[in-house]
Write an enzyme that holds these catalytic residues in place. Structure first.
Site, PDB file in Angstrom:
ATOM      1  N   CYS A 186       3.169   2.066   5.343  1.00  0.00           N
ATOM      2  CA  CYS A 186       3.330   1.411   4.554  1.00  0.00           C
ATOM      3  C   CYS A 186       5.124   2.738   4.346  1.00  0.00           C
ATOM      4  O   CYS A 186       4.735   3.651   4.398  1.00  0.00           O
ATOM      5  CB  CYS A 186       3.256   1.608   3.855  1.00  0.00           C
ATOM      6  SG  CYS A 186       1.578   0.378   3.607  1.00  0.00           S
ATOM      7  N   SER A 187       6.117   2.001   3.755  1.00  0.00           N
ATOM      8  CA  SER A 187       6.130   2.766   3.342  1.00  0.00           C
ATOM      9  C   SER A 187       6.079   3.477   1.976  1.00  0.00           C
ATOM     10  O   SER A 187       4.990   3.381   1.115  1.00  0.00           O
ATOM     11  CB  SER A 187       8.304   2.389   2.753  1.00  0.00           C
ATOM     12  OG  SER A 187       7.925   1.535   1.474  1.00  0.00           O
ATOM     13  N   CYS A 238      14.655  -3.642  -5.113  1.00  0.00           N
ATOM     14  CA  CYS A 238      15.134  -2.881  -3.380  1.00  0.00           C
ATOM     15  C   CYS A 238      16.012  -3.031  -2.263  1.00  0.00           C
ATOM     16  O   CYS A 238      16.172  -2.181  -2.205  1.00  0.00           O
ATOM     17  CB  CYS A 238      13.825  -2.863  -2.507  1.00  0.00           C
ATOM     18  SG  CYS A 238      11.813  -2.828  -2.961  1.00  0.00           S
ATOM     19  N   LYS A 298      10.373   3.188   6.180  1.00  0.00           N
ATOM     20  CA  LYS A 298       8.913   4.755   6.463  1.00  0.00           C
ATOM     21  C   LYS A 298       9.072   5.980   6.489  1.00  0.00           C
ATOM     22  O   LYS A 298       8.143   6.601   6.020  1.00  0.00           O
ATOM     23  CB  LYS A 298       8.090   4.033   8.083  1.00  0.00           C
ATOM     24  CG  LYS A 298       6.966   4.434   8.164  1.00  0.00           C
ATOM     25  CD  LYS A 298       5.554   4.159   7.377  1.00  0.00           C
ATOM     26  CE  LYS A 298       4.804   4.995   7.272  1.00  0.00           C
ATOM     27  NZ  LYS A 298       4.886   6.454   7.028  1.00  0.00           N
ATOM     28  N   HIS A 345      11.670   5.598   0.544  1.00  0.00           N
ATOM     29  CA  HIS A 345      12.311   4.377   0.127  1.00  0.00           C
ATOM     30  C   HIS A 345      12.110   4.723  -1.260  1.00  0.00           C
ATOM     31  O   HIS A 345      11.530   4.060  -2.539  1.00  0.00           O
ATOM     32  CB  HIS A 345      11.023   3.416   0.288  1.00  0.00           C
ATOM     33  CG  HIS A 345      11.567   2.452  -0.236  1.00  0.00           C
ATOM     34  ND1 HIS A 345      12.831   1.249  -0.339  1.00  0.00           N
ATOM     35  CD2 HIS A 345      11.516   1.031   0.120  1.00  0.00           C
ATOM     36  CE1 HIS A 345      13.363   0.900  -0.237  1.00  0.00           C
ATOM     37  NE2 HIS A 345      12.138  -0.491  -0.685  1.00  0.00           N
TER      38      HIS A 345
HETATM   39  N1  COA Z   1       2.821   7.142   4.549  1.00  0.00           N
HETATM   40  C1  COA Z   1       2.930   8.337   5.026  1.00  0.00           C
HETATM   41  N2  COA Z   1       1.920   9.379   3.955  1.00  0.00           N
HETATM   42  C2  COA Z   1       1.871   8.505   2.409  1.00  0.00           C
HETATM   43  C3  COA Z   1       2.629   7.312   2.690  1.00  0.00           C
HETATM   44  C4  COA Z   1       2.852   6.812   3.614  1.00  0.00           C
HETATM   45  N3  COA Z   1       3.505   5.418   3.496  1.00  0.00           N
HETATM   46  N4  COA Z   1       2.152   7.554   1.707  1.00  0.00           N
HETATM   47  C5  COA Z   1       1.506   8.719   0.726  1.00  0.00           C
HETATM   48  N5  COA Z   1       1.649   9.121   2.337  1.00  0.00           N
HETATM   49  C6  COA Z   1       0.194  10.361   2.318  1.00  0.00           C
HETATM   50  C7  COA Z   1       0.496  11.430   0.940  1.00  0.00           C
HETATM   51  O1  COA Z   1       1.954  12.720   0.743  1.00  0.00           O
HETATM   52  C8  COA Z   1      -0.655  12.064   0.391  1.00  0.00           C
HETATM   53  O2  COA Z   1      -1.191  13.226   1.654  1.00  0.00           O
HETATM   54  P1  COA Z   1      -1.942  14.504   1.074  1.00  0.00           P
HETATM   55  O3  COA Z   1      -2.734  14.551   1.157  1.00  0.00           O
HETATM   56  O4  COA Z   1      -1.433  15.435   2.864  1.00  0.00           O
HETATM   57  O5  COA Z   1      -0.829  15.558   0.011  1.00  0.00           O
HETATM   58  C9  COA Z   1      -1.475  10.627   0.376  1.00  0.00           C
HETATM   59  O6  COA Z   1      -1.085   9.902   1.529  1.00  0.00           O
HETATM   60  C10 COA Z   1      -2.301   9.900  -0.231  1.00  0.00           C
HETATM   61  O7  COA Z   1      -0.729  10.085  -0.935  1.00  0.00           O
HETATM   62  P2  COA Z   1      -0.790   9.285  -2.235  1.00  0.00           P
HETATM   63  O8  COA Z   1       0.353   9.304  -3.156  1.00  0.00           O
HETATM   64  O9  COA Z   1      -2.273   8.978  -3.205  1.00  0.00           O
HETATM   65  O10 COA Z   1      -0.986   7.494  -1.746  1.00  0.00           O
HETATM   66  P3  COA Z   1      -0.935   6.754  -2.421  1.00  0.00           P
HETATM   67  O11 COA Z   1      -3.088   5.626  -2.310  1.00  0.00           O
HETATM   68  O12 COA Z   1      -1.625   6.570  -3.683  1.00  0.00           O
HETATM   69  O13 COA Z   1      -0.461   5.539  -1.866  1.00  0.00           O
HETATM   70  C11 COA Z   1       0.538   3.598  -0.481  1.00  0.00           C
HETATM   71  C12 COA Z   1      -0.090   4.708  -0.699  1.00  0.00           C
HETATM   72  C13 COA Z   1       0.313   2.732   0.817  1.00  0.00           C
HETATM   73  C14 COA Z   1      -0.129   2.762  -1.095  1.00  0.00           C
HETATM   74  C15 COA Z   1       2.431   3.287  -1.554  1.00  0.00           C
HETATM   75  O14 COA Z   1       2.698   4.821  -0.931  1.00  0.00           O
HETATM   76  C16 COA Z   1       2.666   2.396  -1.433  1.00  0.00           C
HETATM   77  O15 COA Z   1       2.531   1.573  -2.308  1.00  0.00           O
HETATM   78  N6  COA Z   1       3.911   2.441  -0.649  1.00  0.00           N
HETATM   79  C17 COA Z   1       4.596   1.101  -0.563  1.00  0.00           C
HETATM   80  C18 COA Z   1       5.970   1.041  -2.087  1.00  0.00           C
HETATM   81  C19 COA Z   1       6.231  -0.470  -2.074  1.00  0.00           C
HETATM   82  O16 COA Z   1       5.623  -1.250  -1.921  1.00  0.00           O
HETATM   83  N7  COA Z   1       7.589   0.046  -2.428  1.00  0.00           N
HETATM   84  C20 COA Z   1       8.569  -1.532  -2.254  1.00  0.00           C
HETATM   85  C21 COA Z   1       7.971  -2.073  -1.295  1.00  0.00           C
HETATM   86  S1  COA Z   1       9.189  -3.845  -1.450  1.00  0.00           S
END
Ligand code: COA
Length: 386
Positions: free
Chosen positions: A206-207, A85, A328, A332
């Site tokens: 979470c981002s 990252c 966030k 990201h």
């Molecule tokens: N913040 C706010 N809303 C989020 C979001 C977030 N971080 N991530 C997804 N959403 C929303 C989507 O827009 C979607 O909304 P909708 O139903 O209105 O369309 C809904 O939540 C579901 O999205 P989806 O893509 O199915 O989410 P997910 O459960 O597959 O993923 C996380 C969510 C948090 C697990 C994923 O974003 C993640 O892994 N984040 C961390 C990324 C990371 O690790 N980066 C590197 C860091 S070192």
């Protein structure tokens, strides 16, 4: 070494961008930065591109010449930089060093990631942890940062509400940023009650998984006024490494690489943390934003939560953090993040940040980390050279 100035910056919109391919995104960012610098593409002498994992996300490696070819910059040297990252932060640093050393006069450092084309991004992101000791045992980044959060709460009494407040401020700032992925406001209650991801971190801690790109153009300070009336100067560029796996740390509530890199940066710029007017920190999870508040020196260890709760990180607070909305809420796209952070600071220092402007900002800082702190890059930028 020569002093270095930034004369052009850009960021694409961040989000789930179905209509833009990997090469569309990076081309858009590059062209916008060239236009912003009021120069010709032919002026550019070298390119560095931060990217974590195009191989896993879009099945394309060897991306630097691909991009140079696509945007018509051949045959300039084009180099990919990878540090999870922190890939963008290190691409920025490579560009700065190329100009400072006299190797090149006009350099573009960009960052790009197209993450949403895969069904599940989590295993690809997890390759930035220690594969043998962490990922292979089932750990993912949300779970690693959740352990850090639990320990911080146990050790210092940090509350769930304080963590959530970090996200609330990010979303408030993102609502003023047209490039943000999630420009909606939220509340502490909504953060705490959103879907559980890894206890205590919920969805709104979470981002997201994001697509996007950003770019920055640098020249020697003495040439800067040829391109712009408002050059922004690089006051410090510092980098440090830390242990990959959490179990190798004396204390998982401190990211040592952040502390080392920021100390080097303050020394290089000849400033203290109190002089910094705004900072873009690496808040891949709310707990990491809180750690940055402490490890960069804005608050004592263990008191980051209180500073956030008191509003000290807000745009009109004592030390504004993540005016862009942060990882966030701005989004990201891993390799693009370090460059987008620099673009935000440049817009702020030029006075071009619109509704999220920090009035009178003169010094800004970026903090970009890879994994759970295996890499940290800290940069300080100023309206003046000294
Ligand atoms: N913040 C706010 N809303 C989020 C979001 C977030 N971080 N991530 C997804 N959403 C929303 C989507 O827009 C979607 O909304 P909708 O139903 O209105 O369309 C809904 O939540 C579901 O999205 P989806 O893509 O199915 O989410 P997910 O459960 O597959 O993923 C996380 C969510 C948090 C697990 C994923 O974003 C993640 O892994 N984040 C961390 C990324 C990371 O690790 N980066 C590197 C860091 S070192």
């Amino acid at each position: 070494m020569r002093d270095v100035a930034i004369v052009g910056v850009s960021q694409t919109k961040f989000g789930e961008l179905w209509d833009s391919s990997f090469r569309d995104l990076i081309s858009e960012a590059g062209i916008k930065a060239i236009v912003d610098a009021d120069m010709d593409g032919d002026d550019i002498e070298a390119m560095y591109v931060g990217n974590m994992s195009s191989g896993l996300f879009v099945e394309q490696e060897h991306i630097a010449p691909l991009i140079a070819d696509h945007v018509g910059l051949n045959p300039i040297p084009a180099t990919r930089v990878e540090a999870a990252c922190a890939s963008g932060g290190l691409a920025l640093r490579q560009g700065i060093m190329a100009v400072a050393s006299g190797f090149h006069d006009v350099v573009i450092s960009a960052g790009v990631e197209k993450m949403t084309d895969v069904v599940d991004a989590t295993p690809a992101i997890a390759t930035a942890s220690d594969q043998e000791w962490e990922a292979n045992q089932g750990a993912t980044f949300p779970s690693l940062y959740a352990m850090i959060a639990k320990r911080h709460m146990y050790q210092y009494g940090t509350t769930r509400e304080q963590l959530a407040q970090f996200s609330v401020v990010n979303h408030k700032n993102a609502s003023k940023n047209p490039n943000a992925q999630f420009p909606f406001e939220t509340t502490v209650d909504k953060v705490i009650n959103s879907t559980m991801v890894a206890d205590p971190l919920t969805l709104l801690d979470c981002s997201p998984v994001s697509d996007g790109a950003a770019a920055v153009i640098m020249v020697p300070a003495e040439d800067a006024k040829k391109y712009t009336d408002t050059p922004i100067y690089v006051r410090a560029s510092a980098q440090a490494s830390g242990t990959m796996a959490l179990h190798d740390r004396k204390d998982i509530t401190t990211i040592e690489s952040t502390k080392v890199a920021s100390k080097k940066a303050y020394d290089m710029a000849g400033v203290s943390v109190k002089d910094i007017d705004l900072t873009e920190v690496h808040d891949c999870f709310s707990i990491n934003g809180l750690l940055a508040v402490e490890d960069l020196g804005f608050a004592e260890k263990g008191k980051g939560g209180i500073a956030i709760e008191e509003g000290q990180t807000e745009i009109d607070g004592d030390f504004p953090i993540n005016t862009s909305g942060g990882l966030k809420a701005r989004g990201h796209p891993l390799g693009a993040t370090g460059i987008a952070q620099a673009a935000e600071v440049v817009w702020q220092l030029r006075g071009e940040a619109g509704k999220r402007q920090v009035e009178g900002a003169e010094l800004g800082m970026t903090h970009n980390i890879g994994g759970t702190g295996g890499t940290a890059a800290v940069h300080i930028f100023g309206r003046d050279l000294n």
